[in-house]
Write an enzyme that holds these catalytic residues in place. Sequence first.
Site, short mmCIF file in Angstrom:
data_model
loop_
_atom_site.label_atom_id
_atom_site.label_comp_id
_atom_site.label_asym_id
_atom_site.label_seq_id
_atom_site.Cartn_x
_atom_site.Cartn_y
_atom_site.Cartn_z
N LYS A 66 -2.70 -11.17 1.53
CA LYS A 66 -2.99 -10.50 2.80
C LYS A 66 -4.08 -9.44 2.64
CE LYS A 66 -0.99 -6.37 1.99
NZ LYS A 66 -1.55 -5.03 2.28
N THR A 103 -1.63 -5.30 8.22
CA THR A 103 -2.84 -4.97 7.47
C THR A 103 -4.10 -5.44 8.19
OG1 THR A 103 -1.51 -5.34 5.50
CG2 THR A 103 -3.83 -5.00 5.17
#
Length: 336
Positions: free
Chosen positions: A196, A253
């Site tokens: 990620k 994120t």
Amino acid sequence: MTDALGQMAFNHIAVIGAGAWGTALALTCARAGRQVTLWEHDAANAASLRDKRESLFLRGVRLDDTIHLAADAAAAARADAILLVVPAQAVRSAAMQLAPLMADGTPVIVCAKGIERGTKKFMSEIVAACAPNAVPAILSGPSFAADVARGLPTAVTLAAADGALAQALAQAIGSATFRPYHATDMRGVEIGGATKNVLAIAAGIVAGRKLGASAGAALTTRGFAELTRFGQAFGAKPQTLMGLSGLGDLLLTCSTPQSRNFSFGVKLGQGEKPDSIQRSTGLAEGAFTAPVLLDMARDRAVDMPIAAAVAALLDRTMTLDEAIKSLLTRPLKSEA
């Protein structure tokens, strides 16, 4: 490390590393009622902690008076369990330093999100190799240090090979506002956290280039497809990738400048160079992870065009416009 009923009890928790995340985790362990020992190797930050009870990397947040500042790593290694909160590329050296100092069977919970460059090793593999007397575990999930430090509600995943151990560790550090869900799929949790970060850089590029919210949503969705393909190739469980440490962390994120990797990408999208961004904003783990992630994907014939574009942009084999064009001109195909 067992209580009167013979259950695993971790009353003394050590935190290795007093950056923003390490400081936040030390505070949450103290809120959970644990005896907490914090050790910081950086002399300037250690002095700030000692003199001001404040980390240089988490300004405005005071360290709880109950948290003991260790003078050396040996004092911290005597804890019942250790939270290893150092950058991913420093996990090897930290694990090697701790290995001769800790008791056999001590859980070492890695809180870094990345893959080691050169060796292509996951964090749990590094701990297992460098500290064979330790029991590796992983903590990851959608969490910002500032939120956790201030006691805002946060849920993460804590994984260990032994389910009972994972549950006991989660109970030891959990509180009303910090909820670690326990799991046994360490590989899946590691992959979610590492992948990620690279995808967040891509999402930041989209934002920095002002390509719009629709493009951002498409990037995140297709990025999750890449994360899933990579995870499955390396044995991760689908439910882990769909959980907090996978999809949950990706959504967080890729959505806010509070993420260092997203902010790194924004500056890339605005035309700044990678080296100058690192100097001005600090460590973005995704910048280190991108090339090794791509190498590992190629080794398993996993198609990861977004990660490939980020890696090419970082090593300057592709310009920003070329990287964006490479994604926009991919062949039309079924979404399945």
